[in-house]
Design a protein around this motif. Structure first.
Motif, PDB file in Angstrom:
ATOM      1  N   ASN A 267      -9.984   3.326   5.089  1.00  0.00           N
ATOM      2  CA  ASN A 267      -8.755   3.423   4.291  1.00  0.00           C
ATOM      3  C   ASN A 267      -8.206   4.837   4.192  1.00  0.00           C
ATOM      4  OD1 ASN A 267      -9.072   0.725   3.903  1.00  0.00           O
ATOM      5  ND2 ASN A 267      -9.293   0.815   1.675  1.00  0.00           N
ATOM      6  N   GLU A 268      -9.073   5.833   4.041  1.00  0.00           N
ATOM      7  CA  GLU A 268      -8.608   7.211   3.866  1.00  0.00           C
ATOM      8  C   GLU A 268      -8.421   7.953   5.183  1.00  0.00           C
ATOM      9  OE1 GLU A 268      -9.810   5.477   0.446  1.00  0.00           O
ATOM     10  OE2 GLU A 268     -11.323   6.029   1.949  1.00  0.00           O
ATOM     11  N   GLU A 269      -8.648   7.281   6.301  1.00  0.00           N
ATOM     12  CA  GLU A 269      -8.616   7.969   7.582  1.00  0.00           C
ATOM     13  C   GLU A 269      -7.482   7.505   8.497  1.00  0.00           C
ATOM     14  OE1 GLU A 269     -12.589   7.651   9.322  1.00  0.00           O
ATOM     15  OE2 GLU A 269     -13.387   7.416   7.290  1.00  0.00           O
ATOM     16  N   ILE A 270      -6.788   6.447   8.107  1.00  0.00           N
ATOM     17  CA  ILE A 270      -5.807   5.805   8.977  1.00  0.00           C
ATOM     18  C   ILE A 270      -4.403   5.914   8.405  1.00  0.00           C
ATOM     19  CG2 ILE A 270      -5.026   3.579   9.881  1.00  0.00           C
ATOM     20  CD1 ILE A 270      -7.393   4.581  11.413  1.00  0.00           C
ATOM     21  N   VAL A 271      -3.445   6.137   9.291  1.00  0.00           N
ATOM     22  CA  VAL A 271      -2.023   6.092   8.949  1.00  0.00           C
ATOM     23  C   VAL A 271      -1.346   5.065   9.848  1.00  0.00           C
ATOM     24  CG1 VAL A 271       0.148   7.372   8.830  1.00  0.00           C
ATOM     25  CG2 VAL A 271      -2.005   8.522   8.290  1.00  0.00           C
ATOM     26  N   LYS A 272      -0.595   4.158   9.251  1.00  0.00           N
ATOM     27  CA  LYS A 272       0.208   3.217  10.035  1.00  0.00           C
ATOM     28  C   LYS A 272       1.511   3.902  10.438  1.00  0.00           C
ATOM     29  CE  LYS A 272       0.641  -1.202   8.837  1.00  0.00           C
ATOM     30  NZ  LYS A 272       1.105  -2.414   8.102  1.00  0.00           N
ATOM     31  N   VAL A 273       1.922   3.718  11.695  1.00  0.00           N
ATOM     32  CA  VAL A 273       3.113   4.388  12.221  1.00  0.00           C
ATOM     33  C   VAL A 273       4.234   3.380  12.422  1.00  0.00           C
ATOM     34  CG1 VAL A 273       4.059   5.735  14.132  1.00  0.00           C
ATOM     35  CG2 VAL A 273       1.706   6.136  13.373  1.00  0.00           C
ATOM     36  N   GLY A 274       5.403   3.687  11.883  1.00  0.00           N
ATOM     37  CA  GLY A 274       6.563   2.835  12.113  1.00  0.00           C
ATOM     38  C   GLY A 274       6.765   1.782  11.036  1.00  0.00           C
ATOM     39  N   GLU A 275       7.939   1.161  11.057  1.00  0.00           N
ATOM     40  CA  GLU A 275       8.311   0.174  10.050  1.00  0.00           C
ATOM     41  C   GLU A 275       8.066  -1.258  10.490  1.00  0.00           C
ATOM     42  OE1 GLU A 275       9.284   0.861   7.054  1.00  0.00           O
ATOM     43  OE2 GLU A 275       9.363   3.027   7.311  1.00  0.00           O
ATOM     44  N   LEU A 276       7.982  -1.483  11.809  1.00  0.00           N
ATOM     45  CA  LEU A 276       7.849  -2.841  12.320  1.00  0.00           C
ATOM     46  C   LEU A 276       6.697  -2.921  13.309  1.00  0.00           C
ATOM     47  CD1 LEU A 276      11.619  -3.611  13.045  1.00  0.00           C
ATOM     48  CD2 LEU A 276      10.271  -4.466  11.104  1.00  0.00           C
ATOM     49  N   PRO A 277       6.021  -4.081  13.391  1.00  0.00           N
ATOM     50  CA  PRO A 277       4.967  -4.249  14.405  1.00  0.00           C
ATOM     51  C   PRO A 277       5.577  -4.246  15.799  1.00  0.00           C
ATOM     52  CG  PRO A 277       5.441  -6.348  13.331  1.00  0.00           C
ATOM     53  CD  PRO A 277       6.210  -5.302  12.573  1.00  0.00           C
ATOM     54  N   ILE A 278       4.799  -3.823  16.774  1.00  0.00           N
ATOM     55  CA  ILE A 278       5.315  -3.750  18.146  1.00  0.00           C
ATOM     56  C   ILE A 278       4.898  -4.955  18.982  1.00  0.00           C
ATOM     57  CG2 ILE A 278       5.359  -1.240  18.129  1.00  0.00           C
ATOM     58  CD1 ILE A 278       2.775  -1.354  19.810  1.00  0.00           C
ATOM     59  N   TYR A 283      -3.277 -14.623  15.754  1.00  0.00           N
ATOM     60  CA  TYR A 283      -3.801 -14.283  14.443  1.00  0.00           C
ATOM     61  C   TYR A 283      -3.118 -13.100  13.788  1.00  0.00           C
ATOM     62  CZ  TYR A 283      -7.819 -16.840  16.392  1.00  0.00           C
ATOM     63  OH  TYR A 283      -8.627 -17.761  16.981  1.00  0.00           O
ATOM     64  N   SER A 284      -2.461 -12.260  14.564  1.00  0.00           N
ATOM     65  CA  SER A 284      -2.142 -10.941  14.037  1.00  0.00           C
ATOM     66  C   SER A 284      -0.808 -10.384  14.496  1.00  0.00           C
ATOM     67  CB  SER A 284      -3.247  -9.960  14.473  1.00  0.00           C
ATOM     68  OG  SER A 284      -3.285  -9.880  15.886  1.00  0.00           O
ATOM     69  N   ASP A 285      -0.374  -9.356  13.769  1.00  0.00           N
ATOM     70  CA  ASP A 285       0.716  -8.483  14.191  1.00  0.00           C
ATOM     71  C   ASP A 285       0.106  -7.123  14.494  1.00  0.00           C
ATOM     72  OD1 ASP A 285       2.960 -10.288  13.763  1.00  0.00           O
ATOM     73  OD2 ASP A 285       2.525 -10.076  11.626  1.00  0.00           O
ATOM     74  N   ILE A 286       0.597  -6.462  15.526  1.00  0.00           N
ATOM     75  CA  ILE A 286      -0.022  -5.216  15.981  1.00  0.00           C
ATOM     76  C   ILE A 286       0.894  -4.034  15.704  1.00  0.00           C
ATOM     77  CG2 ILE A 286      -0.984  -3.996  17.970  1.00  0.00           C
ATOM     78  CD1 ILE A 286      -1.486  -6.766  19.224  1.00  0.00           C
ATOM     79  N   TRP A 287       0.320  -3.020  15.076  1.00  0.00           N
ATOM     80  CA  TRP A 287       1.030  -1.789  14.754  1.00  0.00           C
ATOM     81  C   TRP A 287       0.315  -0.605  15.401  1.00  0.00           C
ATOM     82  CZ3 TRP A 287       4.758  -1.924  10.469  1.00  0.00           C
ATOM     83  CH2 TRP A 287       4.846  -3.175   9.858  1.00  0.00           C
ATOM     84  N   PRO A 288       1.045   0.434  15.756  1.00  0.00           N
ATOM     85  CA  PRO A 288       0.380   1.684  16.149  1.00  0.00           C
ATOM     86  C   PRO A 288      -0.060   2.432  14.897  1.00  0.00           C
ATOM     87  CG  PRO A 288       2.750   1.932  16.357  1.00  0.00           C
ATOM     88  CD  PRO A 288       2.502   0.501  15.946  1.00  0.00           C
ATOM     89  N   GLY A 289      -1.080   3.226  15.035  1.00  0.00           N
ATOM     90  CA  GLY A 289      -1.558   4.029  13.912  1.00  0.00           C
ATOM     91  C   GLY A 289      -2.233   5.285  14.409  1.00  0.00           C
ATOM     92  N   MET A 290      -2.656   6.149  13.470  1.00  0.00           N
ATOM     93  CA  MET A 290      -3.358   7.379  13.805  1.00  0.00           C
ATOM     94  C   MET A 290      -4.637   7.455  13.000  1.00  0.00           C
ATOM     95  SD  MET A 290      -1.384   8.773  16.063  1.00  0.00           S
ATOM     96  CE  MET A 290      -2.142  10.375  16.236  1.00  0.00           C
TER      97      MET A 290
END
Length: 532
Positions: A267-278, A283-290
């Motif tokens: 939780n403290e190590e990840i940032v979600k990037v962008g407003e919409l899933p790519i 089962y899932s929606d996929i987002w980029p993150g850092m």
């Protein structure tokens, strides 16, 4: 040429060809064949046999050196060395062949025989010296590279230890982090995992002691670059600097040692990037993150799982921890989960720039598709050996690494989602044509509710069909309900024009047989090897 000599030359060439094939040195067989011809020519010399025997003995020594060469250095380096030697050896072979064909007595009288033999011997000596020198230089360079790598790893370890101790001593991290550092073992894989966990504790401690955890922040593409800080100011310049430096050193430690996150809740190590899933799947929606502000990762938001469900969290952590113990070049590693972004649990894995296997071959037209998907077969076989069912094998769940190798993703997800949501995998997978076209008849018709090892084999066959044709199975049927009817009647896909090889088509039909007759993935992998 006497039969015994021919046999000797042939045996020599075959032995070195086999060694060359095994070592990845394509010129080794050619060198062996040339040396065999020189040896046979030496046996044909009737005058000055002593010098001819010296050349023959030198060739035998050179055969041994070539065999030793391929065992010491990698195929690329050996190929360069052996290819240079071949030029010299071929010249010697040409001269010795002329000597063997000519009347040796006349050559001896003219004085050219002795000169030719002497030149051949000197050229062989020079070739051997060059091979010895280049092999030694290659080994020295390899040893130096290994020392540099070891030094680099040690530096990364010391930097992480020192920075964590500095922050603890300043009072900005709890003493338990210092305790965990003292408990770290020596520089072993276990010690690396313990140090990774201590570093993660440090990141979590700094973030929670300042402001809102960055995992709750959705950054823009511009602000979440590999070189940028993952979030806004976290409560003061000193804290911000320490956090950024700790993330830097922890990330470098990960790169140098290959150690994955030890604590699976990120939780403290990840940032979600962008407003919409790519992208999205069954089962899932996929987002980029850092991760740690440096490494790009894929975040899979699992639609039917609630982030605030303690039971679901515990089940996911347990499963991901087990998956993290898997190690295979054709299996996508898992980093962990995030429960602090929105209402769903997010699975975290390394981002693959090449995308899935179908996207990859569309942009790499000359790829050997069967050769590429064989890697996925090997990964699936590995999972089956660990008693892990994938449950949703298709092209979108096979990614391609930076090295151009296929790797399996999303394995075990069908069973996990089934357990957490109390909805059968067969029901979830067949919703709105999600994975219907790849599923085995026993799943489609409700004979079983959960995927098995044999249903994976069936789906793998459909995946090969999809990759070869570039189309979904049963592509002529747009309505998935029509596909269900065909499967219920026991009809397999029509043979496409792209599959001209009867053996490949028979291979796919085997994968689509009745469950009891389907091959295991070990058998599938072995047959793919033959087809290639």
């Amino acid at each position: 040429m006497p039969a015994a000599m021919k046999s000797f030359a042939s045996t020599t060439a075959v032995a070195l060809q086999i060694a060359g094939s095994a070592s990845g040195v394509p010129y080794l067989g050619a060198a062996g064949e040339i040396l065999g011809h020189i040896i046979v020519a030496c046996d044909s010399v009737t005058v000055n046999k002593k010098k001819a025997k010296a050349i023959k003995d030198k060739c035998t020594q050179l055969q041994g050196l070539l065999a030793e060469e391929q065992s010491k250095v990698d195929g690329t380096e050996s190929s360069e060395h052996v290819s240079e030697a071949i030029v010299a050896l071929d010249g010697i072979r040409s001269r010795m062949s002329r000597v063997a064909r000519a009347k040796s007595w006349e050559l001896w009288k003219s004085g050219s025989l002795d000169a030719t033999l002497e030149r051949c011997k000197q050229d062989l000596d020079l070739t051997q010296e060059k091979l010895n020198l280049k092999t030694q230089l290659t080994l020295v360079a390899g040893q130096q590279h290994l020392r540099n790598k070891t030094d680099s790893i040690e530096d990364a370890i010391l930097d992480l230890r020192d920075h964590l101790r500095t922050i603890v001593n300043s009072g900005r991290l709890p003493r338990e982090v210092e305790t965990s550092l003292r408990n770290v073992e020596s520089d072993t894989n276990t010690g690396y995992v313990q140090l990774m966990e201590a570093g993660q504790r440090g990141v979590r401690g700094l973030k929670l002691s300042t402001s809102t955890p960055s995992s709750l922040i959705i950054a823009s593409e511009e602000t979440a670059s590999p070189t940028s800080s993952p979030g806004p100011s976290r409560g003061g310049s000193k804290d911000t600097h320490d956090l950024e430096r700790l993330e830097d050193t922890l990330y470098k430690f990960h790169v140098k040692t290959g150690t994955l996150p030890a604590n699976k809740v990120l939780n403290e190590e990840i940032v979600k990037v962008g407003e919409l899933p790519i992208a999205g799947g069954v089962y899932s929606d996929i987002w980029p993150g850092m991760w740690l502000g440096h490494k790009k990762v894929a975040l899979k938001a699992l639609r039917n799982t609630k982030a605030d469900d303690p039971r679901a969290q515990a089940r996911f952590v347990r499963e991901v921890t087990m998956w993290a113990e898997l190690s295979h070049e054709h299996i996508l590693p898992f980093f962990g989960i995030v429960t602090g972004i929105g209402k769903h649990i997010h699975m975290v894995s390394p981002w693959q720039e090449n995308g899935n296997i179908l996207v990859y071959v569309e942009s790499h037209k000359h790829t050997n598709r069967l050769g590429l998907i064989k890697g996925a077969a090997a990964g699936l076989q590995y999972l089956h050996e660990k008693k892990i069912v994938h449950g949703n094998v298709k092209c979108t769940n096979i990614l391609v690494t930076d090295k151009g190798e296929a790797c399996i993703s999303d394995f075990g997800m069908s069973k996990l989602v089934e357990e957490v949501t109390a909805t059968s995998a067969s029901a979830t997978l067949t919703q709105q044509d999600g994975s219907t076209r790849w599923l085995a008849p026993e799943l489609i018709m409700g004979e079983i509710s959960s995927p098995t090892l044999r249903t994976d084999t069936y789906s793998f066959g459909m995946t090969v069909l999809e990759l070869v044709t570039g189309k979904h199975p049963y592509a002529e049927k747009r309505n998935y309900l029509q596909v269900i009817q065909l499967i219920g009647k026991g009809q397999v896909p029509q043979r496409p024009e792209e599959i001209r090889d009867d053996k490949v088509w028979q291979f796919l039909l085997k994968c689509w047989q009745h469950e009891a007759k389907r091959p295991s993935m070990a058998e599938v992998n072995a047959e793919l090897e033959i087809l290639l």
